[in-house]
Write an enzyme that holds these catalytic residues in place. Structure first.
Site, PDB file in Angstrom:
ATOM      1  N   LEU A  78     -28.301 -57.533  53.471  1.00  0.00           N
ATOM      2  CA  LEU A  78     -26.891 -57.233  53.676  1.00  0.00           C
ATOM      3  C   LEU A  78     -26.043 -57.679  52.487  1.00  0.00           C
ATOM      4  O   LEU A  78     -26.456 -58.533  51.697  1.00  0.00           O
ATOM      5  CB  LEU A  78     -26.391 -57.937  54.940  1.00  0.00           C
ATOM      6  CG  LEU A  78     -27.007 -57.493  56.276  1.00  0.00           C
ATOM      7  CD1 LEU A  78     -26.515 -58.395  57.401  1.00  0.00           C
ATOM      8  CD2 LEU A  78     -26.661 -56.039  56.568  1.00  0.00           C
ATOM      9  N   SER A  79     -24.857 -57.103  52.395  1.00  0.00           N
ATOM     10  CA  SER A  79     -23.901 -57.555  51.398  1.00  0.00           C
ATOM     11  C   SER A  79     -23.549 -59.012  51.678  1.00  0.00           C
ATOM     12  O   SER A  79     -23.257 -59.390  52.807  1.00  0.00           O
ATOM     13  CB  SER A  79     -22.634 -56.700  51.464  1.00  0.00           C
ATOM     14  OG  SER A  79     -21.672 -57.159  50.552  1.00  0.00           O
ATOM     15  N   GLY A  80     -23.640 -59.854  50.639  1.00  0.00           N
ATOM     16  CA  GLY A  80     -23.371 -61.275  50.825  1.00  0.00           C
ATOM     17  C   GLY A  80     -24.580 -62.087  51.208  1.00  0.00           C
ATOM     18  O   GLY A  80     -24.481 -63.296  51.439  1.00  0.00           O
ATOM     19  N   GLY A  82     -27.076 -62.901  49.344  1.00  0.00           N
ATOM     20  CA  GLY A  82     -27.516 -63.754  48.246  1.00  0.00           C
ATOM     21  C   GLY A  82     -28.498 -63.079  47.310  1.00  0.00           C
ATOM     22  O   GLY A  82     -29.151 -63.737  46.499  1.00  0.00           O
ATOM     23  N   LYS A  83     -28.588 -61.753  47.388  1.00  0.00           N
ATOM     24  CA  LYS A  83     -29.559 -61.007  46.566  1.00  0.00           C
ATOM     25  C   LYS A  83     -29.294 -61.214  45.077  1.00  0.00           C
ATOM     26  O   LYS A  83     -30.208 -61.526  44.308  1.00  0.00           O
ATOM     27  CB  LYS A  83     -29.484 -59.507  46.904  1.00  0.00           C
ATOM     28  CG  LYS A  83     -29.756 -59.160  48.352  1.00  0.00           C
ATOM     29  CD  LYS A  83     -29.690 -57.665  48.604  1.00  0.00           C
ATOM     30  CE  LYS A  83     -28.316 -57.069  48.290  1.00  0.00           C
ATOM     31  NZ  LYS A  83     -27.235 -57.612  49.147  1.00  0.00           N
ATOM     32  N   SER A 151     -29.691 -51.307  49.824  1.00  0.00           N
ATOM     33  CA  SER A 151     -30.742 -50.332  50.165  1.00  0.00           C
ATOM     34  C   SER A 151     -31.095 -50.388  51.654  1.00  0.00           C
ATOM     35  O   SER A 151     -32.186 -50.834  52.020  1.00  0.00           O
ATOM     36  CB  SER A 151     -31.990 -50.539  49.294  1.00  0.00           C
ATOM     37  OG  SER A 151     -32.360 -51.885  49.188  1.00  0.00           O
TER      38      SER A 151
END
Length: 653
Positions: A78-80, A82-83, A151
């Protein structure tokens, strides 16, 4: 305005429908056309061109580690989640170890290559397809391609995997599994809030489903552990897959060459009493301390001849099982022996090192070799002048050198009231962790500290905060080994440093004051590499370097126009080019001088040069000896009092 597709080239819309089968697509106005209906050109008259350079050849010549290591690490979540934080941390880890890597970030890609794509399912698919193809090219070139993309669709991620599989390249799917509520708390852009308010449509996790990976190569999280700990899991995976040589692994604790338990010390002491002895000097005992605490890791003892030659000629040591990696090591750490001592000890399996009659260590499998003193001095110091202070020691030492593995009986202590400052690399690493440091910048002084030095350290912290670091910590690390007779003694300098901290010039909360136990060699650009490497072993990742580090006046005053043994700029320039210091960023020293218009130390401004005064060491000593005061703001008053008291109590020459 209308757009027509030229079907002779073979055109498809984003739903993979040929334009010939979908003629309405070809005559839509730009206002009427939906992003999912956009026509995409597909070239039909192209042939793949084979590279002349094979992957094996790239592996031999790309980076510092031999072998082809190209692959793609695909971080999804998900967005946020930590990717990107993990991706960039992994990128820095690999590059610092000589493995080419590049991070492809979702936001960065969408501002360039994919700026014409939106967020419909078809456009998301095309976004991932393009990135998959670019990542494949990076991987094929021998680079570790690190992709951080939401993605959300499993089919899209499988498509990216297939692109690599068809090219015979490794692909690792990494699921960054962070709960939605945690991601929302990190939402500095306010995207989740806008999605919940209906301002943003199709936002993953709110109005667009995220399809969790079924069989990723690895699952990591950033809500129960740090970014560094999450990254280390990826490092372990890449080690298992043969992408990262195990010899490059970071160690949480460096191996120390003395036992942690008294019973083991007693056993070593008992063994030492049964062996033939070799007396060592105080400076050599300081080198025993340096080696035993891990400052010179991966060295495990005094240098054997092969290690000595690598250091003398290449400023590096081969590391790893296959010697595929070179660690920076620029100064010989050697033990001398006379011809008589060699004759007495050559052939023994172990010998005892004694200092002032007391056994301090056992040297195992000793190797004696001839010491060509002039060659050593010329290569290490750039001069064999006998009046160079450290050269004098070398010239007076034995004709032979002896190397071997060290087993130190117990930790070296000096009982001079300063041992509490002599923190080992492992102790410093633990201290930095306690302080939650995300950047450690090291500063070394062998001279008294003044407000110009403090200004530089304060400014470095400011720069690191502006770069996004949350908790930069200063390692204030004065050199504590042997120095020449006219240098200010260690105890005086340490009281001075404490006075600066007591006055609040530097913050205690994010400053670690410790002693670096190495002797001073005055070897200029050669020695400054050693100073940086040792701090790197202690966990520092930034090193401040000034003018003429480890330098001194030439023993022959007329040898060079400026009277100095080394060019004042060469130390910093060499550090930036030195092999094996890749995990440390070198921060150039900005020149500070006394600003008469502001009555304080400030960074020198050439356009106002008449308003600045450079207070030399000679002038400072003269002021201190005569009882005069320096300009207000030059030095913390209590620190000046300590220095002046020292000079005024020196015996008259």
């Amino acid at each position: 305005m209308f757009t027509q597709c030229a079907n002779s080239l073979g055109h498809y819309n984003n739903n993979n429908i040929p334009c010939a089968s979908s003629p309405e697509c070809c005559w839509l106005s730009n206002d009427e056309r939906k992003p999912s209906d956009e026509c995409l050109q597909v070239a039909t008259n192209v042939t793949e061109q084979k590279h002349h350079v094979t992957r094996e050849t790239r592996g031999k010549n790309l980076g510092l580690c031999r072998g082809f290591r190209g692959c793609t690490v695909w971080l999804t979540g998900l967005s946020g989640a930590g990717k990107t934080s993990i991706a960039f941390e992994l990128e820095a880890y690999l590059v610092s170890r000589g493995i080419p890597a590049y991070g492809l970030d979702g936001d960065n890609i969408r501002t360039g290559l994919n700026k014409n794509l939106g967020f419909t399912p078809a456009e998301r698919e095309e976004n991932i397809r393009r990135v998959g193809e670019v990542a494949k090219l990076f991987a094929d070139s021998g680079v570790v391609s690190i992709c951080s993309f939401v993605s959300p669709f499993a089919d899209d991620r499988e498509m990216a995997r297939k692109i690599h599989k068809d090219a015979g390249l490794k692909f690792y799917e990494i699921f960054v599994d962070t709960p939605l509520d945690v991601c929302e708390t990190r939402d500095v852009k306010g995207l989740y809030k806008k999605a919940r308010e209906g301002v943003i449509k199709g936002f993953t996790g709110i109005t667009q489903e995220y399809e969790r990976p079924h069989k990723p190569e690895l699952v990591v999280s950033t809500h129960e552990c740090t970014v560094q700990e999450s990254t280390q899991k990826l490092v372990t995976l890449l080690e298992q897959e043969g992408i990262i040589p195990r010899s490059l692994r970071d160690v949480d604790l460096l191996p120390e060459l003395y036992p942690s338990e008294s019973t083991a010390s007693d056993a070593l002491r008992h063994e030492a009493e049964s062996l033939k002895a070799l007396p060592i000097s105080t400076v050599e005992l300081q080198w025993v301390q340096v080696l035993s605490e891990g400052w010179a890791y991966p060295l495990r003892g005094f240098m054997r001849e092969d290690e000595y030659l690598q250091t003398l000629h290449f400023n590096t040591l081969q590391s790893g099982m296959d010697g595929s990696y070179r660690e920076n090591h620029s100064v010989p750490i050697v033990l001398s022996a006379t011809a008589a001592e060699k004759e007495r000890l050559d052939g023994v399996s172990a010998l005892t090192l004694t200092h002032e009659g007391k056994p301090v260590a056992i040297l195992r499998r000793p190797e004696f070799y001839f010491q060509r003193k002039e060659e050593r001095l010329a290569r290490q110091f750039g001069t064999s002048n006998p009046n160079h202070p450290y050269s004098k020691q070398v010239l007076e030492s034995g004709e032979y050198l002896v190397g071997g593995d060290l087993a130190v009986i117990e930790r070296i202590r000096w009982d001079d009231g300063l041992d509490q400052y002599r923190l080992t690399p492992n102790e410093l690493r633990r201290k930095f962790k306690e302080l939650n440091a995300d950047a450690i910048f090291a500063f070394q002084l062998r001279n008294p500290i003044h407000n110009g030095h403090a200004l530089l350290m304060q400014d470095t912290k400011r720069q690191l905060l502006e770069r996004g670091f949350k908790q930069p910590v200063l390692l204030l690390h004065p050199l504590g080994g042997w120095t020449k007779d006219d240098d200010v003694p260690l105890d005086v300098r340490m009281r001075q440093h404490q006075a600066v901290l007591d006055a609040g010039v530097l913050r205690r909360e994010d400053t670690v004051l410790a002693i670096f136990p190495s002797p001073m060699m005055y070897a200029g650009p050669t020695e400054v590499q050693w100073h940086a490497k040792a701090r790197m072993n202690a966990g520092a990742n930034f090193y401040i370097v000034g003018r003429d580090p480890a330098g001194m006046p030439h023993p022959d005053k007329g040898a060079y126009p400026d009277g100095n043994l080394y060019d004042a700029t060469h130390g910093a320039r060499v550090l930036k080019m030195a092999q094996g210091l890749d995990s440390m960023e070198i921060l150039p020293f900005r020149v500070a001088a006394y600003d008469n218009s502001a009555s304080r130390m400030a960074f020198f401004e050439p356009q106002r040069k008449d308003e600045f005064e450079f207070i030399s060491g000679t002038k400072m000593r003269t002021l201190a000896k005569t009882g005069a005061s320096p300009p207000v703001g030059f030095m913390e008053p209590e620190a000046w009092k300590i220095l002046a008291n020292y000079y005024q109590n020196l015996p008259q020459a």
